[in-house]
Motif scaffolding. Sequence first.
Motif, PDB file in Angstrom:
ATOM      1  N   PRO A  62      16.653  37.682   2.196  1.00  0.00           N
ATOM      2  CA  PRO A  62      18.045  37.700   1.740  1.00  0.00           C
ATOM      3  C   PRO A  62      18.732  36.358   2.004  1.00  0.00           C
ATOM      4  N   GLU A  63      19.606  35.977   1.125  1.00  0.00           N
ATOM      5  CA  GLU A  63      20.288  34.682   1.207  1.00  0.00           C
ATOM      6  C   GLU A  63      20.936  34.444   2.568  1.00  0.00           C
ATOM      7  N   GLN A  64      21.549  35.474   3.143  1.00  0.00           N
ATOM      8  CA  GLN A  64      22.255  35.289   4.417  1.00  0.00           C
ATOM      9  C   GLN A  64      21.307  34.989   5.579  1.00  0.00           C
ATOM     10  N   TRP A  65      20.001  35.180   5.389  1.00  0.00           N
ATOM     11  CA  TRP A  65      19.033  34.915   6.441  1.00  0.00           C
ATOM     12  C   TRP A  65      18.058  33.799   6.069  1.00  0.00           C
ATOM     13  N   ARG A  66      18.369  33.014   5.053  1.00  0.00           N
ATOM     14  CA  ARG A  66      17.472  31.932   4.604  1.00  0.00           C
ATOM     15  C   ARG A  66      17.143  30.948   5.728  1.00  0.00           C
ATOM     16  N   GLU A  67      18.097  30.694   6.606  1.00  0.00           N
ATOM     17  CA  GLU A  67      17.861  29.716   7.665  1.00  0.00           C
ATOM     18  C   GLU A  67      16.757  30.156   8.629  1.00  0.00           C
ATOM     19  N   TYR A  68      16.423  31.444   8.630  1.00  0.00           N
ATOM     20  CA  TYR A  68      15.381  31.941   9.522  1.00  0.00           C
ATOM     21  C   TYR A  68      13.984  31.537   9.063  1.00  0.00           C
ATOM     22  N   GLN A  69      13.825  31.167   7.809  1.00  0.00           N
ATOM     23  CA  GLN A  69      12.522  30.693   7.350  1.00  0.00           C
ATOM     24  C   GLN A  69      12.157  29.411   8.102  1.00  0.00           C
ATOM     25  N   ALA A  70      13.054  28.450   8.094  1.00  0.00           N
ATOM     26  CA  ALA A  70      12.807  27.202   8.830  1.00  0.00           C
ATOM     27  C   ALA A  70      12.801  27.459  10.333  1.00  0.00           C
ATOM     28  N   ASP A  71      13.612  28.417  10.776  1.00  0.00           N
ATOM     29  CA  ASP A  71      13.708  28.687  12.202  1.00  0.00           C
ATOM     30  C   ASP A  71      12.419  29.280  12.757  1.00  0.00           C
ATOM     31  N   ASN A  72      11.744  30.160  11.992  1.00  0.00           N
ATOM     32  CA  ASN A  72      10.458  30.703  12.439  1.00  0.00           C
ATOM     33  C   ASN A  72       9.468  29.560  12.634  1.00  0.00           C
ATOM     34  N   ALA A  73       9.437  28.609  11.699  1.00  0.00           N
ATOM     35  CA  ALA A  73       8.534  27.460  11.814  1.00  0.00           C
ATOM     36  C   ALA A  73       8.941  26.562  12.981  1.00  0.00           C
ATOM     37  N   ARG A  74      10.249  26.388  13.175  1.00  0.00           N
ATOM     38  CA  ARG A  74      10.773  25.543  14.251  1.00  0.00           C
ATOM     39  C   ARG A  74      10.337  26.044  15.631  1.00  0.00           C
ATOM     40  N   PHE A  75      10.208  27.347  15.790  1.00  0.00           N
ATOM     41  CA  PHE A  75       9.771  27.917  17.069  1.00  0.00           C
ATOM     42  C   PHE A  75       8.429  27.325  17.495  1.00  0.00           C
ATOM     43  N   PHE A  76       7.605  26.966  16.530  1.00  0.00           N
ATOM     44  CA  PHE A  76       6.262  26.450  16.816  1.00  0.00           C
ATOM     45  C   PHE A  76       6.176  24.922  16.737  1.00  0.00           C
ATOM     46  N   SER A  77       7.057  24.291  15.959  1.00  0.00           N
ATOM     47  CA  SER A  77       6.919  22.855  15.696  1.00  0.00           C
ATOM     48  C   SER A  77       7.777  21.960  16.588  1.00  0.00           C
ATOM     49  N   GLU A  78       8.791  22.529  17.246  1.00  0.00           N
ATOM     50  CA  GLU A  78       9.670  21.717  18.084  1.00  0.00           C
ATOM     51  C   GLU A  78       9.524  22.114  19.554  1.00  0.00           C
ATOM     52  N   THR A  79       9.831  21.186  20.433  1.00  0.00           N
ATOM     53  CA  THR A  79       9.833  21.496  21.858  1.00  0.00           C
ATOM     54  C   THR A  79      11.078  22.312  22.157  1.00  0.00           C
ATOM     55  N   SER A  89       0.055  25.763  16.917  1.00  0.00           N
ATOM     56  CA  SER A  89      -0.649  26.945  16.427  1.00  0.00           C
ATOM     57  C   SER A  89      -1.554  27.435  17.553  1.00  0.00           C
ATOM     58  N   PRO A  90      -1.008  28.287  18.429  1.00  0.00           N
ATOM     59  CA  PRO A  90      -1.748  28.698  19.626  1.00  0.00           C
ATOM     60  C   PRO A  90      -3.010  29.507  19.359  1.00  0.00           C
ATOM     61  N   GLY A  91      -3.133  30.099  18.164  1.00  0.00           N
ATOM     62  CA  GLY A  91      -4.347  30.846  17.856  1.00  0.00           C
ATOM     63  C   GLY A  91      -4.340  32.278  18.337  1.00  0.00           C
ATOM     64  N   GLY A  92      -3.171  32.854  18.459  1.00  0.00           N
ATOM     65  CA  GLY A  92      -3.087  34.259  18.829  1.00  0.00           C
ATOM     66  C   GLY A  92      -1.983  34.545  19.819  1.00  0.00           C
ATOM     67  N   ALA A  93      -1.099  35.450  19.437  1.00  0.00           N
ATOM     68  CA  ALA A  93       0.043  35.787  20.281  1.00  0.00           C
ATOM     69  C   ALA A  93      -0.383  36.500  21.552  1.00  0.00           C
ATOM     70  N   SER A  94      -1.381  37.361  21.470  1.00  0.00           N
ATOM     71  CA  SER A  94      -1.787  38.105  22.659  1.00  0.00           C
ATOM     72  C   SER A  94      -2.393  37.168  23.709  1.00  0.00           C
ATOM     73  N   LYS A  95      -3.048  36.126  23.264  1.00  0.00           N
ATOM     74  CA  LYS A  95      -3.616  35.141  24.180  1.00  0.00           C
ATOM     75  C   LYS A  95      -2.509  34.344  24.880  1.00  0.00           C
ATOM     76  N   LEU A  96      -1.458  33.997  24.142  1.00  0.00           N
ATOM     77  CA  LEU A  96      -0.367  33.201  24.695  1.00  0.00           C
ATOM     78  C   LEU A  96       0.579  34.032  25.557  1.00  0.00           C
ATOM     79  N   GLY A  97       0.887  35.235  25.109  1.00  0.00           N
ATOM     80  CA  GLY A  97       1.848  36.078  25.817  1.00  0.00           C
ATOM     81  C   GLY A  97       3.275  35.722  25.455  1.00  0.00           C
ATOM     82  N   PRO A  98       4.238  36.430  26.032  1.00  0.00           N
ATOM     83  CA  PRO A  98       5.652  36.152  25.738  1.00  0.00           C
ATOM     84  C   PRO A  98       6.042  34.734  26.151  1.00  0.00           C
TER      85      PRO A  98
END
Length: 114
Positions: A62-79, A89-98
């Motif tokens: 939805p248009e009101q949540w468009r910024e979350y597309q870049a934000d999901n990627a930002r979680f992994f690409s920025e410090t 790309s940690p290779g698995g969420a269960s391996k990394l944990g919260p």
Amino acid sequence: MTYVIGLPCVDVKDRACVEECPVDCIYEGERMLYIQPDECVDCGACEPVCPVEAIYYEDDLPEQWREYQADNARFFSETLPGLDIPLGSPGGASKLGPVSADTPLVTALPPQTA
């Protein structure tokens, strides 16, 4: 193309999507879940099990949540605050944990209530 998690997930983190994901690409932040776009195989298994309808195929976001597309990627690409390096790309969420961090967009949000 990939799936994206939007605002309805903030402060909910039901995790039904995590259990359903066959490639373990949904990672847990402090207040929200995030889909690693390079690990997602676009199977769509996560979308129908989300109880708050927070997951969308990126073209259907939805248009009101468009910024979350870049934000999901930002979680992994920025410090993120509190981390020394980007997650990448940690290779698995269960391996990394919260991860005890979120993106600045999510961190700045007031507490969400159901």
